[in-house]
Scaffold this active site. Structure first.
Site, PDB file in Angstrom:
ATOM      1  N   GLY A   9     -84.098  11.512  -7.122  1.00 40.74           N
ATOM      2  CA  GLY A   9     -84.236  12.815  -7.793  1.00 40.74           C
ATOM      3  C   GLY A   9     -85.688  13.156  -8.064  1.00 40.74           C
ATOM      4  CB  ALA A  10     -88.702  12.055  -6.462  1.00 34.70           C
ATOM      5  CB  SER A  11     -87.001  17.457  -5.097  1.00 29.11           C
ATOM      6  OG  SER A  11     -85.784  17.469  -5.828  1.00 29.11           O
ATOM      7  CB  SER A 139     -80.267  11.002 -21.979  1.00 33.90           C
ATOM      8  OG  SER A 139     -80.247  12.005 -22.975  1.00 33.90           O
ATOM      9  CE1 TYR A 152     -77.512  14.138 -18.527  1.00 35.39           C
ATOM     10  CE2 TYR A 152     -77.775  13.918 -20.910  1.00 35.39           C
ATOM     11  CZ  TYR A 152     -78.312  13.913 -19.637  1.00 35.39           C
ATOM     12  OH  TYR A 152     -79.659  13.676 -19.461  1.00 35.39           O
ATOM     13  CB  THR A 155     -73.140   9.498 -17.191  1.00 33.90           C
ATOM     14  OG1 THR A 155     -74.022  10.522 -17.694  1.00 33.90           O
ATOM     15  CG2 THR A 155     -71.847  10.139 -16.705  1.00 33.90           C
ATOM     16  CE  LYS A 156     -78.645  10.686 -17.692  1.00 34.02           C
ATOM     17  NZ  LYS A 156     -79.562  10.175 -16.654  1.00 34.02           N
ATOM     18  CB  ILE A 185     -88.251  15.935 -20.790  1.00 35.47           C
ATOM     19  CG1 ILE A 185     -88.025  14.571 -21.486  1.00 35.47           C
ATOM     20  CG2 ILE A 185     -89.506  15.909 -19.920  1.00 35.47           C
ATOM     21  CD1 ILE A 185     -89.081  14.136 -22.460  1.00 35.47           C
TER      22      ILE A 185
HETATM   23  P1  NAP Z   1     -84.245  18.232 -13.170  1.00 37.54           P
HETATM   24  O1  NAP Z   1     -85.561  18.878 -13.384  1.00 37.54           O
HETATM   25  O2  NAP Z   1     -83.013  19.070 -13.187  1.00 37.54           O
HETATM   26  O3  NAP Z   1     -84.309  17.392 -11.809  1.00 37.54           O
HETATM   27  C1  NAP Z   1     -83.202  16.668 -11.394  1.00 37.54           C
HETATM   28  C2  NAP Z   1     -83.530  15.931 -10.118  1.00 37.54           C
HETATM   29  O4  NAP Z   1     -82.367  15.159  -9.766  1.00 37.54           O
HETATM   30  C3  NAP Z   1     -83.847  16.850  -8.965  1.00 37.54           C
HETATM   31  O5  NAP Z   1     -84.930  16.339  -8.232  1.00 37.54           O
HETATM   32  C4  NAP Z   1     -82.565  16.805  -8.134  1.00 37.54           C
HETATM   33  O6  NAP Z   1     -82.795  16.940  -6.731  1.00 37.54           O
HETATM   34  C5  NAP Z   1     -82.081  15.401  -8.397  1.00 37.54           C
HETATM   35  N1  NAP Z   1     -80.658  15.257  -8.108  1.00 37.54           N
HETATM   36  C6  NAP Z   1     -79.606  15.907  -8.673  1.00 37.54           C
HETATM   37  N2  NAP Z   1     -78.461  15.526  -8.092  1.00 37.54           N
HETATM   38  C7  NAP Z   1     -78.794  14.612  -7.134  1.00 37.54           C
HETATM   39  C8  NAP Z   1     -78.049  13.854  -6.210  1.00 37.54           C
HETATM   40  N3  NAP Z   1     -76.716  13.965  -6.124  1.00 37.54           N
HETATM   41  N4  NAP Z   1     -78.722  13.014  -5.389  1.00 37.54           N
HETATM   42  C9  NAP Z   1     -80.067  12.892  -5.454  1.00 37.54           C
HETATM   43  N5  NAP Z   1     -80.822  13.597  -6.309  1.00 37.54           N
HETATM   44  C10 NAP Z   1     -80.185  14.448  -7.142  1.00 37.54           C
HETATM   45  O7  NAP Z   1     -83.981  17.119 -14.282  1.00 37.54           O
HETATM   46  P2  NAP Z   1     -84.989  16.191 -15.106  1.00 37.54           P
HETATM   47  O8  NAP Z   1     -85.101  16.764 -16.465  1.00 37.54           O
HETATM   48  O9  NAP Z   1     -86.211  15.902 -14.327  1.00 37.54           O
HETATM   49  O10 NAP Z   1     -84.078  14.888 -15.246  1.00 37.54           O
HETATM   50  C11 NAP Z   1     -84.402  13.653 -14.626  1.00 37.54           C
HETATM   51  C12 NAP Z   1     -83.642  12.558 -15.342  1.00 37.54           C
HETATM   52  O11 NAP Z   1     -84.017  12.528 -16.726  1.00 37.54           O
HETATM   53  C13 NAP Z   1     -82.122  12.771 -15.334  1.00 37.54           C
HETATM   54  O12 NAP Z   1     -81.473  11.545 -15.133  1.00 37.54           O
HETATM   55  C14 NAP Z   1     -81.834  13.306 -16.719  1.00 37.54           C
HETATM   56  O13 NAP Z   1     -80.515  13.032 -17.140  1.00 37.54           O
HETATM   57  C15 NAP Z   1     -82.863  12.562 -17.537  1.00 37.54           C
HETATM   58  N6  NAP Z   1     -83.182  13.202 -18.823  1.00 37.54           N
HETATM   59  C16 NAP Z   1     -83.740  14.446 -18.868  1.00 37.54           C
HETATM   60  C17 NAP Z   1     -83.999  15.030 -20.116  1.00 37.54           C
HETATM   61  C18 NAP Z   1     -84.627  16.398 -20.262  1.00 37.54           C
HETATM   62  O14 NAP Z   1     -84.695  16.886 -21.401  1.00 37.54           O
HETATM   63  N7  NAP Z   1     -85.111  17.038 -19.199  1.00 37.54           N
HETATM   64  C19 NAP Z   1     -83.684  14.325 -21.280  1.00 37.54           C
HETATM   65  C20 NAP Z   1     -83.107  13.078 -21.181  1.00 37.54           C
HETATM   66  C21 NAP Z   1     -82.876  12.515 -19.949  1.00 37.54           C
HETATM   67  P3  NAP Z   1     -82.425  18.261  -5.866  1.00 37.54           P
HETATM   68  O15 NAP Z   1     -82.953  19.436  -6.621  1.00 37.54           O
HETATM   69  O16 NAP Z   1     -83.123  17.993  -4.580  1.00 37.54           O
HETATM   70  O17 NAP Z   1     -80.940  18.291  -5.726  1.00 37.54           O
END
Ligand code: NAP
Length: 243
Positions: A9-11, A139, A152, A155-156, A185
């Site tokens: 999920g690095a995009s 999370s 959610y 899972t976390k 975040i």
């Molecule tokens: P984000 O900006 O929505 O990015 C999510 C990333 O996950 C995207 O690169 C997406 O890729 C990838 N992804 C989704 N489904 C996928 C799949 N089936 N296979 C491979 N890649 C997939 O989210 P983020 O905030 O950076 O979150 C990253 C991690 O941090 C997650 O695990 C999230 O639960 C955790 N987190 C985030 C927050 C927050 O407040 N943002 C808080 C706590 C935990 P594509 O776009 O290419 O599909």
């Protein structure tokens, strides 16, 4: 020889910033993504323009076959996987009883099975090398639970269990397994929240702001480094003191 990190999920979001920060530290970056093809390509180009090494790998981490193929390709391209960051994730805001079985299977598939499949495929390579680092992204909701985000949160919370159990199984093999539990975040994941809701989240954060991908990436870098050789099985809250 340069170390290699595979970041799922690095995009976009946290995974993208981890890619940039690890590239600056000299890692080969294996950028996994699912749908955001142009974002992944741009990230790869930016890393290479700045003197780094990166390759992109499309794979839906909820598919075991696609993960097996992903890891095979990364290993073929770089010859090693030193660090795995299980970051890919999706969120869902819904009243508990409105969530369908299909929606549960999807969020569980990406957030939990994805991490398990990646560990399953990467660990044999790390065992061959006699060392490795796995960093799971959970999370704060996995620790505390969140209303209307029960699935959610489940899972976390499971990611925390995965971290603790795996760390015990593989510590003697030189593989450290740790977990970062981010607070709120500033990424696309928060885009469902309106300004009022975001302000309420900030009010609950003693540091007085949303976190950034850099806040998470810096801790991930520490967990990947020799500075954390004696750290395993830990859940590190990076949440600005969120209550
Ligand atoms: P984000 O900006 O929505 O990015 C999510 C990333 O996950 C995207 O690169 C997406 O890729 C990838 N992804 C989704 N489904 C996928 C799949 N089936 N296979 C491979 N890649 C997939 O989210 P983020 O905030 O950076 O979150 C990253 C991690 O941090 C997650 O695990 C999230 O639960 C955790 N987190 C985030 C927050 C927050 O407040 N943002 C808080 C706590 C935990 P594509 O776009 O290419 O599909």
């Amino acid at each position: 020889m340069k170390k290699t990190v595979l970041i799922t999920g690095a995009s976009r979001g946290i995974g993208k910033i981890c890619s940039i920060i690890f590239a600056q530290k000299g890692y080969n970056i294996a950028i996994n993504y699912n749908t955001s093809d142009s974002d992944a390509n741009k990230l790869k180009d930016d890393i290479i323009l700045n003197g780094g090494t990166a390759e992109i790998y499309q794979a839906d981490v909820s598919s075991y076959q696609q993960v097996a193929d992903l890891v095979k390709r990364v290993y073929h391209d770089f010859g090693r996987i030193d660090v795995l960051i299980n970051n890919a994730g999706i969120s869902m805001h819904k009243v508990f009883t409105d969530v369908t079985c299909k929606e549960w299977e999807k969020i569980c598939g990406v957030n939990l099975s994805g991490a398990i499949y990646c560990c399953r495929e990467v660990i044999p390579h790390m065992l061959r090398h006699g060392k490795g680092r796995i960093i799971n992204i959970s999370s704060i909701w996995g620790e505390r639970g969140a209303s209307c985000e029960t699935h959610y949160s489940v899972t976390k919370a499971a990611i925390i269990g995965l971290t603790k159990a795996l760390s015990k199984e593989y510590a003697s093999a030189g593989i450290n397994v740790n977990c970062i539990a981010p607070g709120c975040i500033d990424t696309d994941m928060l885009s469902e929240f309106d300004e009022d809701e975001l302000n309420k989240l900030i009010e609950r954060t003693p540091c007085g702001r949303l976190g950034t991908g850099f806040d998470i990436a810096k801790v991930a870098l520490f967990l990947a480094s020799h500075e954390s050789d004696f750290v395993t099985g830990q859940i590190i809250g990076v949440n600005g003191g969120f209550e």
